[in-house]
Design an enzyme around this catalytic site. Structure first.
Site, PDB file in Angstrom:
ATOM      1  N   GLN A   1       0.848  -1.187   0.000  1.00 36.19           N
ATOM      2  CA  GLN A   1       0.000   0.000   0.000  1.00 36.19           C
ATOM      3  C   GLN A   1       0.887   1.241   0.000  1.00 36.19           C
ATOM      4  O   GLN A   1       1.275   1.751   1.047  1.00 36.19           O
ATOM      5  CB  GLN A   1      -0.932   0.015   1.207  1.00 36.19           C
ATOM      6  CG  GLN A   1      -1.902   1.163   1.131  1.00 36.19           C
ATOM      7  CD  GLN A   1      -2.943   1.137   2.229  1.00 36.19           C
ATOM      8  OE1 GLN A   1      -3.035   0.230   3.020  1.00 36.19           O
ATOM      9  NE2 GLN A   1      -3.743   2.183   2.261  1.00 36.19           N
ATOM     10  N   PHE A   2       1.193   1.752  -1.210  1.00 35.34           N
ATOM     11  CA  PHE A   2       2.089   2.886  -1.315  1.00 35.34           C
ATOM     12  C   PHE A   2       1.512   4.132  -0.660  1.00 35.34           C
ATOM     13  O   PHE A   2       2.248   4.998  -0.213  1.00 35.34           O
ATOM     14  CB  PHE A   2       2.470   3.146  -2.779  1.00 35.34           C
ATOM     15  CG  PHE A   2       1.444   3.891  -3.591  1.00 35.34           C
ATOM     16  CD1 PHE A   2       1.537   5.260  -3.755  1.00 35.34           C
ATOM     17  CD2 PHE A   2       0.389   3.209  -4.178  1.00 35.34           C
ATOM     18  CE1 PHE A   2       0.595   5.936  -4.506  1.00 35.34           C
ATOM     19  CE2 PHE A   2      -0.553   3.885  -4.931  1.00 35.34           C
ATOM     20  CZ  PHE A   2      -0.455   5.257  -5.092  1.00 35.34           C
ATOM     21  N   THR A   3       0.202   4.247  -0.572  1.00 41.46           N
ATOM     22  CA  THR A   3      -0.399   5.441   0.020  1.00 41.46           C
ATOM     23  C   THR A   3      -0.057   5.571   1.498  1.00 41.46           C
ATOM     24  O   THR A   3      -0.113   6.662   2.054  1.00 41.46           O
ATOM     25  CB  THR A   3      -1.933   5.465  -0.160  1.00 41.46           C
ATOM     26  OG1 THR A   3      -2.500   4.334   0.490  1.00 41.46           O
ATOM     27  CG2 THR A   3      -2.296   5.470  -1.635  1.00 41.46           C
TER      28      THR A   3
END
Length: 146
Positions: free
Chosen positions: A78-80
């Site tokens: 989850q890059f966010t």
């Protein structure tokens, strides 16, 4: 690297309406890779994920780890999670690792966890639009850094 863990009674991740990973009782771990994450940091995070004491012992205290309970581990990139949210009303992503670097680091974390946790490690699909479903147990949620 930062990892948001949630103690769950069950969790799953789907891509295009097909389940690609699911667990029963255990941990859902949302993984955000940052630029320059090292092998040592990845190894330490794997140890923390498997050894962090968030499950109840006989007295009802959070004193048992995933490794002790033999529960499932669902790792979802989850890059966010690594977004810069310090100012303004829109996140910036310069604080997240570039996709190639993030995928290498995430895959290495998965590999290490699978070697150390034979009870089972499931994953989402890196870079895909994923739908994550979970039943948070507690709720119990922690943000870990290596």
């Amino acid at each position: 690297m930062l990892v948001l863990i949630q103690r769950v009674t069950q969790a799953s991740v789907s891509v295009d309406h097909a389940v690609v990973g699911q667990i029963g009782p255990g941990l859902l771990a949302l993984v955000g890779m940052e630029p320059g994450d090292t092998e040592a940091q990845i190894r330490r995070m794997a140890d923390r994920l498997l050894g962090y004491r968030v499950f109840a012992d006989e007295s009802g205290k959070m004193n048992r780890s995933l490794g002790e309970t033999g529960g499932g581990l669902l790792l979802v990139s989850q890059f966010t999670l690594a977004a810069d949210t310090a100012s303004g009303r829109r996140p910036g992503f310069s604080t997240a690792a570039p996709p190639d670097e993030a995928e290498r680091g995430f895959n290495r974390l998965v590999e290490i966890c699978r070697q150390k946790h034979v009870s089972g490690v499931e994953t989402g699909q890196f870079g895909a639009h994923m739908v994550v479903s979970l039943i948070n147990d507690g709720p119990v949620t922690f943000l870990l850094r290596p």
